[in-house]
Design a protein around this motif. Structure first.
Motif, short mmCIF file in Angstrom:
data_model
loop_
_atom_site.label_atom_id
_atom_site.label_comp_id
_atom_site.label_asym_id
_atom_site.label_seq_id
_atom_site.Cartn_x
_atom_site.Cartn_y
_atom_site.Cartn_z
N SER A 123 0.85 -1.18 0.00
CA SER A 123 0.00 0.00 0.00
C SER A 123 0.89 1.23 0.00
CB SER A 123 -0.90 0.02 1.25
OG SER A 123 -0.19 0.49 2.39
N GLY A 124 0.30 2.38 -0.21
CA GLY A 124 1.06 3.62 -0.18
C GLY A 124 1.53 3.98 1.21
N CYS A 125 1.14 3.19 2.20
CA CYS A 125 1.56 3.43 3.58
C CYS A 125 2.48 2.33 4.09
CB CYS A 125 0.34 3.53 4.50
SG CYS A 125 -0.72 4.93 4.14
N GLY A 126 2.88 1.41 3.24
CA GLY A 126 3.76 0.33 3.67
C GLY A 126 3.12 -1.02 3.42
N THR A 127 3.63 -2.02 4.09
CA THR A 127 3.16 -3.39 3.90
C THR A 127 1.91 -3.65 4.70
OG1 THR A 127 5.44 -4.13 3.59
CG2 THR A 127 3.79 -5.82 4.06
N ALA A 128 0.86 -4.09 4.04
CA ALA A 128 -0.37 -4.48 4.71
C ALA A 128 -0.28 -5.95 5.08
CB ALA A 128 -1.56 -4.24 3.79
N GLN A 129 -0.65 -6.27 6.31
CA GLN A 129 -0.64 -7.64 6.79
C GLN A 129 -2.03 -8.02 7.25
OE1 GLN A 129 2.36 -7.73 9.84
NE2 GLN A 129 4.05 -7.75 8.37
N SER A 130 -2.37 -9.30 7.08
CA SER A 130 -3.73 -9.74 7.37
C SER A 130 -4.13 -9.50 8.81
CB SER A 130 -3.90 -11.22 7.01
OG SER A 130 -3.00 -12.02 7.76
N ALA A 131 -3.17 -9.55 9.74
CA ALA A 131 -3.49 -9.36 11.15
C ALA A 131 -3.91 -7.93 11.45
CB ALA A 131 -2.29 -9.73 12.02
N ILE A 145 -8.62 -4.20 2.86
CA ILE A 145 -9.39 -5.14 3.67
C ILE A 145 -8.97 -6.58 3.41
CG2 ILE A 145 -11.69 -6.13 4.08
CD1 ILE A 145 -12.90 -3.43 3.68
N ASP A 146 -8.65 -7.27 4.51
CA ASP A 146 -8.55 -8.72 4.48
C ASP A 146 -9.85 -9.21 5.09
OD1 ASP A 146 -8.17 -11.40 4.82
OD2 ASP A 146 -6.27 -11.23 5.88
N THR A 147 -10.72 -9.81 4.28
CA THR A 147 -12.05 -10.15 4.77
C THR A 147 -12.03 -11.17 5.90
OG1 THR A 147 -12.25 -11.74 2.95
CG2 THR A 147 -13.22 -9.56 2.62
N ALA A 148 -10.90 -11.85 6.11
CA ALA A 148 -10.82 -12.78 7.25
C ALA A 148 -10.99 -12.04 8.57
CB ALA A 148 -9.48 -13.51 7.23
N PHE A 149 -10.69 -10.75 8.56
CA PHE A 149 -10.86 -9.94 9.77
C PHE A 149 -12.31 -9.97 10.23
CE2 PHE A 149 -12.24 -5.88 11.56
CZ PHE A 149 -11.45 -5.80 12.69
N PHE A 150 -13.25 -9.96 9.29
CA PHE A 150 -14.65 -9.95 9.67
C PHE A 150 -15.04 -11.23 10.40
CE2 PHE A 150 -15.15 -7.05 5.81
CZ PHE A 150 -15.11 -5.90 6.60
N GLN A 151 -14.42 -12.34 10.02
CA GLN A 151 -14.68 -13.59 10.74
C GLN A 151 -14.17 -13.51 12.17
OE1 GLN A 151 -12.58 -16.16 8.00
NE2 GLN A 151 -14.43 -16.60 6.82
N GLN A 152 -13.00 -12.88 12.33
CA GLN A 152 -12.44 -12.70 13.67
C GLN A 152 -13.32 -11.75 14.48
OE1 GLN A 152 -9.98 -14.40 14.81
NE2 GLN A 152 -9.17 -15.29 12.92
N MET A 153 -13.82 -10.73 13.84
CA MET A 153 -14.66 -9.76 14.53
C MET A 153 -15.93 -10.43 15.07
SD MET A 153 -15.74 -5.98 13.08
CE MET A 153 -17.10 -6.48 12.04
N GLU A 154 -16.45 -11.36 14.30
CA GLU A 154 -17.67 -12.04 14.72
C GLU A 154 -17.38 -13.10 15.78
OE1 GLU A 154 -21.47 -14.49 12.80
OE2 GLU A 154 -19.89 -13.68 11.51
#
Length: 285
Positions: A123-131, A145-154
């Motif tokens: 990204s323009g702000c550096g490396t995006a990581q799924s965590a 967005i890593d959509t796996a985050f939504f699973q963690q959120m739930e």
């Protein structure tokens, strides 16, 4: 929430990579990343200081961020799973809601880019990581967005539901609004001039972004279904600084606001359905 099907003519969507990417250049670490770093520490055992440091280092490297991978079309990307389709429809709605407001105000509007990624991306702000979960990068005006985050959120935060997920995206979109209106730049300048007030100023930005998310929802009230608002409030409550840190953090170290503040900001925007109500968060004493 009853969103209309996405129209790829009204959105810019890109597929991120699959890990191992170097960082990007331009801009500072997106203001949405700090709270995600804290969340990652709680959920994944990640050191937030180390994660933010990696992003800062990534700004010194060169990037060509957000390229569509494997020749995929935007339709392919949006249809890769239910979360992606939902996100594309939400982005379409957000663009359609905010674009005319900018036109009425005589302010130039640019669509943000929505990038889906797994494991890692540039990204323009550096490396995006799924965590890290979802964040906004002002450097390339992109929502990541890593959509796996939504699973963690739930599953781990008890904040599931479509409106909860869309609220998260609408909040990141709120940071895009701040970038386009110049608010983000003003806050960054104020933070540099008065470092001791940096966290307080950051809280103002985050609460205003929550309020903007509420304004979008209020202007699309006809799309809201029973239980949606409650889902949004649960999500706002779950990602308050006091809740995320289990009450252990000093309030002076907060960067996004308490659960009560975040819920109130979202509620303010929904009730008013008017973005001017969100100005109050830049006038807090």
């Amino acid at each position: 929430m009853r969103l209309n099907p996405f129209n790829t003519d009204n959105i810019r969507v890109r597929q991120g990579g699959g890990g191992g990417f170097p960082g990007g250049s331009g801009g500072k670490v997106g203001c949405g990343t700090i709270i995600i770093a804290i969340l990652a520490a709680l959920i994944f055992g990640v050191d937030p200081a180390q994660m933010i440091g990696q992003l800062e280092q990534g700004q010194q490297q060169t990037t060509n961020s957000g390229q569509v991978a494997g020749g995929q079309s935007e339709t392919d990307i949006c249809n890769q799973n239910a979360y992606a389709a939902e996100g594309c429809s939400a982005l379409d709605s957000l663009n359609s809601t905010w674009r005319p407001l900018f036109q009425q105000a005589g302010i130039t509007f640019r669509d943000p880019t929505l990038t889906y990624y797994t494991r890692g991306a540039r990204s323009g702000c550096g490396t995006a990581q799924s965590a890290m979960g979802p964040f906004y990068c002002p450097g390339d005006e992109g929502i990541y967005i890593d959509t796996a985050f939504f699973q963690q959120m739930e599953s781990r935060m008890g904040a599931g539901g479509d409106f909860a997920r869309i609220y998260v995206m609408a909040h990141e979109y709120g940071h895009h609004i701040q970038k386009l209106t110049g608010i983000a730049g003003q806050i960054r300048s104020a933070q540099q001039q008065n470092p001791r007030a940096s966290n307080q100023l950051q809280v103002r930005m985050e609460l205003q972004a929550d309020c903007y998310a509420g304004v979008w929802a209020g202007l699309n009230r006809d799309k809201i279904e029973r239980g949606d608002i409650e889902e949004g409030m649960r999500a706002a409550n779950a990602i308050g600084d006091d809740t995320l840190t289990g009450g252990r953090a000093n309030p002076e170290s907060f960067t996004h606001g308490t659960s009560q503040q975040r819920m109130q900001a979202l509620r303010d925007g929904i009730r008013a359905a008017d973005d001017t109500v969100c100005d109050r968060y830049m006038q807090m004493r």
